[in-house]
Design a protein around this motif. Structure first.
Motif, PDB file in Angstrom:
ATOM      1  N   ARG A   1       8.015  14.117  13.599  1.00 50.72           N
ATOM      2  CA  ARG A   1       6.878  14.880  13.415  1.00 50.72           C
ATOM      3  C   ARG A   1       5.816  14.264  13.782  1.00 50.72           C
ATOM      4  O   ARG A   1       4.937  14.722  14.467  1.00 50.72           O
TER       5      ARG A   1
ATOM      6  N   LEU B   1       9.402   8.206   6.491  1.00 52.38           N
ATOM      7  CA  LEU B   1       8.593   7.896   7.300  1.00 52.38           C
ATOM      8  C   LEU B   1       9.213   7.471   8.558  1.00 52.38           C
ATOM      9  O   LEU B   1       8.845   7.578   9.844  1.00 52.38           O
TER      10      LEU B   1
ATOM     11  N   ASN C   1       0.615  -1.264  -0.081  1.00 52.19           N
ATOM     12  CA  ASN C   1      -0.084   0.058   0.234  1.00 52.19           C
ATOM     13  C   ASN C   1       0.944   1.217   0.260  1.00 52.19           C
ATOM     14  O   ASN C   1       0.360   2.400  -0.428  1.00 52.19           O
ATOM     15  N   CYS C   2       1.904   1.324   0.497  1.00 52.88           N
ATOM     16  CA  CYS C   2       2.815   2.590   0.878  1.00 52.88           C
ATOM     17  C   CYS C   2       4.114   2.701   0.101  1.00 52.88           C
ATOM     18  O   CYS C   2       4.434   3.625  -0.323  1.00 52.88           O
TER      19      CYS C   2
ATOM     20  N   PHE D   1      -6.525   6.463   3.448  1.00 50.31           N
ATOM     21  CA  PHE D   1      -6.677   5.095   3.544  1.00 50.31           C
ATOM     22  C   PHE D   1      -7.694   4.341   4.338  1.00 50.31           C
ATOM     23  O   PHE D   1      -8.076   3.382   4.291  1.00 50.31           O
TER      24      PHE D   1
ATOM     25  N   PHE E   1      -3.483  10.565  10.652  1.00 50.49           N
ATOM     26  CA  PHE E   1      -3.048  11.170   9.416  1.00 50.49           C
ATOM     27  C   PHE E   1      -3.389  10.105   8.248  1.00 50.49           C
ATOM     28  O   PHE E   1      -3.853  10.719   7.241  1.00 50.49           O
ATOM     29  N   ILE E   2      -2.868   9.023   8.340  1.00 47.81           N
ATOM     30  CA  ILE E   2      -2.970   8.011   7.460  1.00 47.81           C
ATOM     31  C   ILE E   2      -4.552   7.637   7.038  1.00 47.81           C
ATOM     32  O   ILE E   2      -5.162   7.459   6.029  1.00 47.81           O
TER      33      ILE E   2
ATOM     34  N   CYS F   1       4.974   4.771  -3.008  1.00 46.01           N
ATOM     35  CA  CYS F   1       5.499   6.415  -2.743  1.00 46.01           C
ATOM     36  C   CYS F   1       6.666   6.545  -1.833  1.00 46.01           C
ATOM     37  O   CYS F   1       7.548   7.133  -1.814  1.00 46.01           O
ATOM     38  N   HIS F   2       6.283   5.921  -0.753  1.00 40.60           N
ATOM     39  CA  HIS F   2       7.253   6.220   0.254  1.00 40.60           C
ATOM     40  C   HIS F   2       8.748   5.224   0.417  1.00 40.60           C
ATOM     41  O   HIS F   2       9.527   5.438   1.271  1.00 40.60           O
TER      42      HIS F   2
ATOM     43  N   PRO G   1       7.034  12.145   2.290  1.00 42.05           N
ATOM     44  CA  PRO G   1       8.165  12.270   3.268  1.00 42.05           C
ATOM     45  C   PRO G   1       8.551  11.054   3.778  1.00 42.05           C
ATOM     46  O   PRO G   1       8.191   9.958   3.432  1.00 42.05           O
TER      47      PRO G   1
ATOM     48  N   SER H   1       9.818  10.740  10.185  1.00 42.90           N
ATOM     49  CA  SER H   1       8.321  11.069  10.602  1.00 42.90           C
ATOM     50  C   SER H   1       8.134  10.573  12.007  1.00 42.90           C
ATOM     51  O   SER H   1       7.638  11.251  12.936  1.00 42.90           O
TER      52      SER H   1
ATOM     53  N   MET I   1      -1.745  11.593  -1.517  1.00 42.63           N
ATOM     54  CA  MET I   1      -1.747  10.230  -0.764  1.00 42.63           C
ATOM     55  C   MET I   1      -3.356   9.914  -0.640  1.00 42.63           C
ATOM     56  O   MET I   1      -4.152  10.599  -0.392  1.00 42.63           O
TER      57      MET I   1
ATOM     58  N   TYR J   1       4.930  18.650  -7.400  1.00 47.04           N
ATOM     59  CA  TYR J   1       4.623  18.349  -5.934  1.00 47.04           C
ATOM     60  C   TYR J   1       6.065  17.882  -5.097  1.00 47.04           C
ATOM     61  O   TYR J   1       6.688  17.353  -5.667  1.00 47.04           O
ATOM     62  N   LYS J   2       6.155  18.182  -3.717  1.00 50.37           N
ATOM     63  CA  LYS J   2       7.166  17.764  -3.282  1.00 50.37           C
ATOM     64  C   LYS J   2       7.136  16.212  -3.052  1.00 50.37           C
ATOM     65  O   LYS J   2       6.252  15.825  -2.870  1.00 50.37           O
TER      66      LYS J   2
HETATM   67  C1  HEC Z   1       0.503   7.916  -3.993  1.00 58.53           C
HETATM   68  C2  HEC Z   1       1.706   8.444  -3.050  1.00 58.53           C
HETATM   69  C3  HEC Z   1       1.370   7.797  -1.579  1.00 58.53           C
HETATM   70  C4  HEC Z   1       0.876   6.655  -1.008  1.00 58.53           C
HETATM   71  C5  HEC Z   1       0.601   5.296  -1.776  1.00 58.53           C
HETATM   72  C6  HEC Z   1       1.157   6.794   0.397  1.00 58.53           C
HETATM   73  N1  HEC Z   1       1.619   8.124   0.658  1.00 58.53           N
HETATM   74 FE1  HEC Z   1       1.969   8.735   2.609  1.00 58.53          FE
HETATM   75  N2  HEC Z   1       2.371  10.608   1.751  1.00 58.53           N
HETATM   76  C7  HEC Z   1       2.318  11.044   0.382  1.00 58.53           C
HETATM   77  C8  HEC Z   1       2.644  12.266   0.345  1.00 58.53           C
HETATM   78  C9  HEC Z   1       2.960  12.942  -1.041  1.00 58.53           C
HETATM   79  C10 HEC Z   1       2.693  12.989   1.630  1.00 58.53           C
HETATM   80  C11 HEC Z   1       2.924  14.242   2.178  1.00 58.53           C
HETATM   81  C12 HEC Z   1       1.595  14.879   2.461  1.00 58.53           C
HETATM   82  C13 HEC Z   1       1.246  16.229   1.712  1.00 58.53           C
HETATM   83  O1  HEC Z   1       1.713  17.202   2.216  1.00 58.53           O
HETATM   84  O2  HEC Z   1       0.346  16.227   0.925  1.00 58.53           O
HETATM   85  C14 HEC Z   1       2.543  11.851   2.448  1.00 58.53           C
HETATM   86  C15 HEC Z   1       2.429  12.047   3.883  1.00 58.53           C
HETATM   87  C16 HEC Z   1       2.622  10.596   4.815  1.00 58.53           C
HETATM   88  C17 HEC Z   1       2.795  10.885   6.378  1.00 58.53           C
HETATM   89  C18 HEC Z   1       3.158  12.084   6.790  1.00 58.53           C
HETATM   90  C19 HEC Z   1       4.563  12.232   7.013  1.00 58.53           C
HETATM   91  C20 HEC Z   1       4.812  13.496   7.737  1.00 58.53           C
HETATM   92  O3  HEC Z   1       5.622  13.565   8.645  1.00 58.53           O
HETATM   93  O4  HEC Z   1       4.370  14.636   7.337  1.00 58.53           O
HETATM   94  C21 HEC Z   1       2.523   9.504   6.713  1.00 58.53           C
HETATM   95  C22 HEC Z   1       2.485   9.227   8.110  1.00 58.53           C
HETATM   96  C23 HEC Z   1       2.191   8.838   5.603  1.00 58.53           C
HETATM   97  N3  HEC Z   1       2.411   9.409   4.534  1.00 58.53           N
HETATM   98  C24 HEC Z   1       1.982   7.369   5.638  1.00 58.53           C
HETATM   99  C25 HEC Z   1       1.783   6.758   4.469  1.00 58.53           C
HETATM  100  C26 HEC Z   1       1.310   5.052   4.731  1.00 58.53           C
HETATM  101  C27 HEC Z   1       1.362   4.335   6.064  1.00 58.53           C
HETATM  102  C28 HEC Z   1       0.886   4.902   3.443  1.00 58.53           C
HETATM  103  C29 HEC Z   1       0.146   3.372   3.200  1.00 58.53           C
HETATM  104  C30 HEC Z   1      -0.852   3.024   3.859  1.00 58.53           C
HETATM  105  C31 HEC Z   1       1.160   5.892   2.451  1.00 58.53           C
HETATM  106  N4  HEC Z   1       1.598   6.874   3.255  1.00 58.53           N
HETATM  107  C32 HEC Z   1       0.791   5.829   1.133  1.00 58.53           C
HETATM  108  C33 HEC Z   1       2.324  10.091  -0.659  1.00 58.53           C
HETATM  109  C34 HEC Z   1       1.819   8.703  -0.739  1.00 58.53           C
END
Ligand code: HEC
Length: 198
Positions: free
Chosen positions: A151, A144, A104-105, A173, A161-162, A108-109, A142, A147, A170, A138-139
């Motif tokens: 953060r 994780l 799932n994650c 979820f 948040f998630i 991107c991450h 982050p 984080s 993102m 887009y930036k």
């Molecule tokens: C499509 C890409 C994408 C996917 C898939 C994704 N993320 Fe993200 N995530 C991002 C982006 C981009 C940000 C930055 C948020 C923003 O500022 O828009 C982010 C931010 C976060 C943050 C905040 C971190 C911080 O310190 O600011 C967390 C925690 C996080 N994601 C966890 C997850 C988890 C866990 C999953 C899977 C369940 C996931 N993400 C799936 C793109 C994604």
């Protein structure tokens, strides 16, 4: 005065009959044009091209897959696929939670949570959706591990948040995974023995 208004009424009625007749004539003529016939073989020209299967003007543009992606051939060897059993049958297991995270994650991450997944170049490139619509790319997603250490260092805060709306990139979820699965993923991110924070 009375005869004058009766006169106007009859003129209006005649006009109305004429206009309705004209509309009917035009409708008939245009429907007749949809099918054209020659001498012996009827040649049918279907004027509304956009209904045709081969006319793709109304399809949205497609996103090309990453150049190094691998063609999917079969479900293959079950030892090579991610196996995530139902939550009722398990407690937190880093192997299972890790699979949930990777499915799932990680796109991107990144597999290690460093913010370097395969999709990052589509998000941050100067030709990305964000660059063309908002002027700047887009930036990157982050890191994780960082984080969880700084953060969003409370599991509950990260869980919220998630689960909820978290920016334009993102997915939300809470609509895609069960609460237990999201909590498993959060535990995996914070896990400092076998998870991402080791
Ligand atoms: C499509 C890409 C994408 C996917 C898939 C994704 N993320 Fe993200 N995530 C991002 C982006 C981009 C940000 C930055 C948020 C923003 O500022 O828009 C982010 C931010 C976060 C943050 C905040 C971190 C911080 O310190 O600011 C967390 C925690 C996080 N994601 C966890 C997850 C988890 C866990 C999953 C899977 C369940 C996931 N993400 C799936 C793109 C994604």
């Amino acid at each position: 005065m009375t005869s004058f208004s009766t006169n106007i009424k009859s003129i209006l009625t005649r006009r109305l009959v004429f206009v309705v007749g004209l509309i009917m004539l035009v409708t008939l003529a245009s429907s007749a044009c949809a099918v054209q016939e020659s001498n012996t073989y009827p040649v049918e020209i279907f004027s509304e091209m956009h209904y045709s299967q081969s006319f793709r003007m109304q399809e949205p543009p497609r996103l090309a897959p990453p150049a190094d992606s691998v063609v999917f051939k079969s479900a293959g060897d079950s030892s090579q696929t991610y196996n995530v059993p139902d939550k009722q049958e398990r407690a937190y297991d880093p192997a299972v939670a890790g699979n949930l995270y990777r499915v799932n994650c990680s796109v991107c991450h990144g597999v290690s949570g460093l913010g370097d997944g395969k999709a990052v170049r589509h998000i941050t490139s100067s030709s990305s959706f964000y660059a063309t619509n908002e002027g700047t790319p887009y930036k990157a997603p982050p890191n994780l591990v960082d984080s969880a250490a700084n953060r969003l260092n409370q599991r509950e805060v990260m869980f919220s948040f998630i689960s909820g709306w978290n920016g334009p990139v993102m997915p939300e979820f809470g609509k895609l995974l069960t609460e237990e699965d999201i909590r498993d993923i959060v535990n995996y991110i914070f896990d400092d023995t076998t998870g991402l924070s080791q």
